[in-house]
Design a protein around this motif. Structure first.
Motif, PDB file in Angstrom:
ATOM      1  N   GLY C  24     -48.061 -77.255 -56.122  1.00  0.00           N
ATOM      2  CA  GLY C  24     -47.354 -78.407 -56.653  1.00  0.00           C
ATOM      3  C   GLY C  24     -48.083 -79.726 -56.463  1.00  0.00           C
ATOM      4  O   GLY C  24     -47.693 -80.736 -57.051  1.00  0.00           O
ATOM      5  N   GLU C  25     -49.130 -79.760 -55.632  1.00  0.00           N
ATOM      6  CA  GLU C  25     -49.886 -81.003 -55.463  1.00  0.00           C
ATOM      7  C   GLU C  25     -50.576 -81.367 -56.773  1.00  0.00           C
ATOM      8  O   GLU C  25     -51.040 -80.502 -57.509  1.00  0.00           O
ATOM      9  N   GLU C  26     -50.661 -82.677 -57.042  1.00  0.00           N
ATOM     10  CA  GLU C  26     -51.366 -83.169 -58.225  1.00  0.00           C
ATOM     11  C   GLU C  26     -52.532 -84.032 -57.776  1.00  0.00           C
ATOM     12  O   GLU C  26     -52.393 -84.854 -56.873  1.00  0.00           O
ATOM     13  N   ILE C  27     -53.681 -83.838 -58.404  1.00  0.00           N
ATOM     14  CA  ILE C  27     -54.902 -84.520 -57.982  1.00  0.00           C
ATOM     15  C   ILE C  27     -55.586 -85.097 -59.212  1.00  0.00           C
ATOM     16  O   ILE C  27     -55.711 -84.426 -60.232  1.00  0.00           O
ATOM     17  N   THR C  28     -56.003 -86.371 -59.108  1.00  0.00           N
ATOM     18  CA  THR C  28     -56.839 -86.943 -60.167  1.00  0.00           C
ATOM     19  C   THR C  28     -58.155 -87.416 -59.549  1.00  0.00           C
ATOM     20  O   THR C  28     -58.200 -87.806 -58.375  1.00  0.00           O
ATOM     21  N   GLY C  29     -59.223 -87.383 -60.343  1.00  0.00           N
ATOM     22  CA  GLY C  29     -60.523 -87.836 -59.851  1.00  0.00           C
ATOM     23  C   GLY C  29     -61.570 -87.665 -60.931  1.00  0.00           C
ATOM     24  O   GLY C  29     -61.299 -87.077 -61.987  1.00  0.00           O
ATOM     25  N   LEU C  30     -62.774 -88.174 -60.637  1.00  0.00           N
ATOM     26  CA  LEU C  30     -63.895 -88.000 -61.564  1.00  0.00           C
ATOM     27  C   LEU C  30     -64.509 -86.622 -61.332  1.00  0.00           C
ATOM     28  O   LEU C  30     -64.844 -86.275 -60.195  1.00  0.00           O
ATOM     29  N   LEU C  31     -64.695 -85.862 -62.390  1.00  0.00           N
ATOM     30  CA  LEU C  31     -65.220 -84.506 -62.263  1.00  0.00           C
ATOM     31  C   LEU C  31     -66.736 -84.544 -62.153  1.00  0.00           C
ATOM     32  O   LEU C  31     -67.430 -84.944 -63.077  1.00  0.00           O
ATOM     33  N   GLU C  43     -64.661 -86.858 -57.392  1.00  0.00           N
ATOM     34  CA  GLU C  43     -64.932 -88.093 -56.652  1.00  0.00           C
ATOM     35  C   GLU C  43     -63.886 -89.146 -57.016  1.00  0.00           C
ATOM     36  O   GLU C  43     -63.238 -89.061 -58.063  1.00  0.00           O
ATOM     37  N   ASP C  44     -63.737 -90.165 -56.115  1.00  0.00           N
ATOM     38  CA  ASP C  44     -62.694 -91.198 -56.313  1.00  0.00           C
ATOM     39  C   ASP C  44     -61.350 -90.514 -56.558  1.00  0.00           C
ATOM     40  O   ASP C  44     -60.695 -90.707 -57.591  1.00  0.00           O
ATOM     41  N   VAL C  45     -60.932 -89.742 -55.584  1.00  0.00           N
ATOM     42  CA  VAL C  45     -59.825 -88.801 -55.734  1.00  0.00           C
ATOM     43  C   VAL C  45     -58.509 -89.398 -55.236  1.00  0.00           C
ATOM     44  O   VAL C  45     -58.481 -90.102 -54.224  1.00  0.00           O
ATOM     45  N   GLU C  46     -57.447 -89.085 -55.943  1.00  0.00           N
ATOM     46  CA  GLU C  46     -56.105 -89.458 -55.489  1.00  0.00           C
ATOM     47  C   GLU C  46     -55.243 -88.196 -55.494  1.00  0.00           C
ATOM     48  O   GLU C  46     -55.120 -87.517 -56.513  1.00  0.00           O
ATOM     49  N   ILE C  47     -54.651 -87.904 -54.336  1.00  0.00           N
ATOM     50  CA  ILE C  47     -53.794 -86.724 -54.204  1.00  0.00           C
ATOM     51  C   ILE C  47     -52.344 -87.164 -54.150  1.00  0.00           C
ATOM     52  O   ILE C  47     -51.998 -88.077 -53.392  1.00  0.00           O
ATOM     53  N   VAL C  48     -51.502 -86.549 -54.943  1.00  0.00           N
ATOM     54  CA  VAL C  48     -50.067 -86.834 -54.929  1.00  0.00           C
ATOM     55  C   VAL C  48     -49.329 -85.582 -54.455  1.00  0.00           C
ATOM     56  O   VAL C  48     -49.717 -84.471 -54.808  1.00  0.00           O
ATOM     57  N   GLY C  49     -48.294 -85.764 -53.660  1.00  0.00           N
ATOM     58  CA  GLY C  49     -47.523 -84.618 -53.165  1.00  0.00           C
ATOM     59  C   GLY C  49     -47.409 -84.681 -51.654  1.00  0.00           C
ATOM     60  O   GLY C  49     -47.465 -85.753 -51.060  1.00  0.00           O
ATOM     61  N   ASP C  50     -47.247 -83.524 -51.014  1.00  0.00           N
ATOM     62  CA  ASP C  50     -47.043 -83.470 -49.563  1.00  0.00           C
ATOM     63  C   ASP C  50     -48.153 -84.189 -48.798  1.00  0.00           C
ATOM     64  O   ASP C  50     -47.941 -84.675 -47.695  1.00  0.00           O
ATOM     65  N   VAL C  65     -56.012 -73.617 -58.188  1.00  0.00           N
ATOM     66  CA  VAL C  65     -55.745 -74.390 -59.400  1.00  0.00           C
ATOM     67  C   VAL C  65     -54.716 -73.691 -60.289  1.00  0.00           C
ATOM     68  O   VAL C  65     -54.827 -72.493 -60.569  1.00  0.00           O
ATOM     69  N   LEU C  66     -53.716 -74.449 -60.733  1.00  0.00           N
ATOM     70  CA  LEU C  66     -52.747 -73.971 -61.718  1.00  0.00           C
ATOM     71  C   LEU C  66     -53.281 -74.295 -63.112  1.00  0.00           C
ATOM     72  O   LEU C  66     -53.517 -73.402 -63.918  1.00  0.00           O
ATOM     73  N   TYR C  67     -53.491 -75.579 -63.377  1.00  0.00           N
ATOM     74  CA  TYR C  67     -54.143 -75.970 -64.625  1.00  0.00           C
ATOM     75  C   TYR C  67     -54.818 -77.313 -64.435  1.00  0.00           C
ATOM     76  O   TYR C  67     -54.591 -78.008 -63.441  1.00  0.00           O
ATOM     77  N   ALA C  68     -55.667 -77.642 -65.407  1.00  0.00           N
ATOM     78  CA  ALA C  68     -56.480 -78.855 -65.306  1.00  0.00           C
ATOM     79  C   ALA C  68     -56.583 -79.476 -66.684  1.00  0.00           C
ATOM     80  O   ALA C  68     -56.495 -78.786 -67.691  1.00  0.00           O
TER      81      ALA C  68
ATOM     82  N   VAL D  65     -58.673 -71.784 -47.499  1.00  0.00           N
ATOM     83  CA  VAL D  65     -58.964 -73.192 -47.774  1.00  0.00           C
ATOM     84  C   VAL D  65     -58.276 -73.660 -49.052  1.00  0.00           C
ATOM     85  O   VAL D  65     -58.360 -72.999 -50.089  1.00  0.00           O
ATOM     86  N   LEU D  66     -57.598 -74.800 -48.972  1.00  0.00           N
ATOM     87  CA  LEU D  66     -57.025 -75.455 -50.144  1.00  0.00           C
ATOM     88  C   LEU D  66     -58.072 -76.407 -50.719  1.00  0.00           C
ATOM     89  O   LEU D  66     -58.497 -76.267 -51.856  1.00  0.00           O
ATOM     90  N   TYR D  67     -58.485 -77.370 -49.923  1.00  0.00           N
ATOM     91  CA  TYR D  67     -59.597 -78.222 -50.327  1.00  0.00           C
ATOM     92  C   TYR D  67     -60.292 -78.784 -49.096  1.00  0.00           C
ATOM     93  O   TYR D  67     -59.773 -78.670 -47.980  1.00  0.00           O
ATOM     94  N   ALA D  68     -61.471 -79.340 -49.327  1.00  0.00           N
ATOM     95  CA  ALA D  68     -62.302 -79.815 -48.231  1.00  0.00           C
ATOM     96  C   ALA D  68     -62.986 -81.096 -48.652  1.00  0.00           C
ATOM     97  O   ALA D  68     -63.214 -81.323 -49.836  1.00  0.00           O
ATOM     98  N   SER D  69     -63.317 -81.924 -47.651  1.00  0.00           N
ATOM     99  CA  SER D  69     -63.904 -83.212 -47.972  1.00  0.00           C
ATOM    100  C   SER D  69     -64.825 -83.673 -46.849  1.00  0.00           C
ATOM    101  O   SER D  69     -64.476 -83.551 -45.678  1.00  0.00           O
ATOM    102  N   PRO D  70     -66.002 -84.222 -47.203  1.00  0.00           N
ATOM    103  CA  PRO D  70     -66.783 -84.932 -46.186  1.00  0.00           C
ATOM    104  C   PRO D  70     -65.980 -86.155 -45.757  1.00  0.00           C
ATOM    105  O   PRO D  70     -65.310 -86.771 -46.597  1.00  0.00           O
TER     106      PRO D  70
END
Lengths: 71, 71, 71, 71, 71, 71, 71
Positions: C24-31, C43-50, C65-68, D65-70
């Protein structure tokens, strides 16, 4: 040649089959094609359970299958 | 040549498809590409369920798919 | 050459993408990079959720990953 | 040569990384080694969550692992 | 030669290790053998959790392992 | 030759073993055969848990095994 | 030649077997065919549990099997 388990279903191609999914949904339809993963192509489909509906053509991803039976 | 289950969906390329995911989400969109894992590239997408929204381009990871249907 | 589903995301390299995880977590960033398992370097990532937070560099294990979607 | 997603973490060898597991545990430590499954060898480790503790050397099985970050 | 993550544990053969399983059980014992799946052969074993007990020889199926540490 | 983890159990062939499954069931029996997946053929079997019973011959699918021990 | 675990069931071909699935359902029937994944073709089948019923021919997808036994 020895029978393979999948032959139980393979012999039902063109006939009606009953599928039970791991999530409890039950699906009946005409079996058009299947493979070793139990990916299933059904036609004239009826789904029973949370998502009750009729559908012309359905592709079930095999890893969801609990068991299957010719009707 | 024998039909493969995935052909049920492959024939729907460029057309509208209905996808139900294992988590209960329902997705409709134009099918742009698919592979044997049921990874799906959809366009003009509408998601119904916990994450209701419209999206231009969506890549669904195939292992989340419960079943799929040409609409 | 036929399109592969992953090309839907591959074309978004260097651009902003939206990822929804199975939990259920949602993540946006530069691929920055991706592979066929949908392991993703953002990169430049923002995580939404728990686990709401901002992160410079993130590697997502593809099986989550569920979908992207390109944004 | 094209970047691979794992390079996002590979570049952090010898440095501090942040790991979030599928079960919600969060782990920080110095990254000593990693592989393509995301099996991780960490040192000077701190675990946050149900199993809060400090540990000198930790091997995480990659499928957790869900995700990892430096950091 | 580059270190592999499993070397973190491999160096602990003959010594005491701490294992945490995905189900929350914690196990300590002398590490007799391990493989790349993290199948583990332990001796003089102590299990903490739902199934608290002492056991002479234990084989843990690797896919149950969350993380492991030399003690 | 280096010991493999499975040798911990392989040495117990013909003898009594204790198996704990991921679902919490506990099984004891004489180990007749095993393979690298931890598929197990037991005889004179006693199952403890939700499905308490005695059985002459039992084949356990290896992916259900949490850990195993010679008794 | 060394016994393989699956031989425990293979010897029961044409005879009655008892299957317990991971979801708790119990199934008995005549074993017609099996393979290394424990895909099972049963006949004269009786299912006990949430989905209690009698069925002539049943194909069980092997990954659902907890354990199996000749009766």
């Amino acid at each position: 040649m020895t029978d393979r388990p999948i032959d139980a279903l393979d012999k039902a191609k063109g006939k009606k089959v009953y599928i039970r999914l791991k999530n409890g949904e039950e699906i009946t339809g005409l079996l058009k094609a299947l493979d070793l993963h139990l990916n299933l192509w059904l036609e004239d489909v009826e789904i029973v359970g949370d998502n009750k509906r009729k559908i012309n053509v359905l592709l079930i991803r095999g890893d969801n299958v609990l068991y299957a039976s010719p009707v």
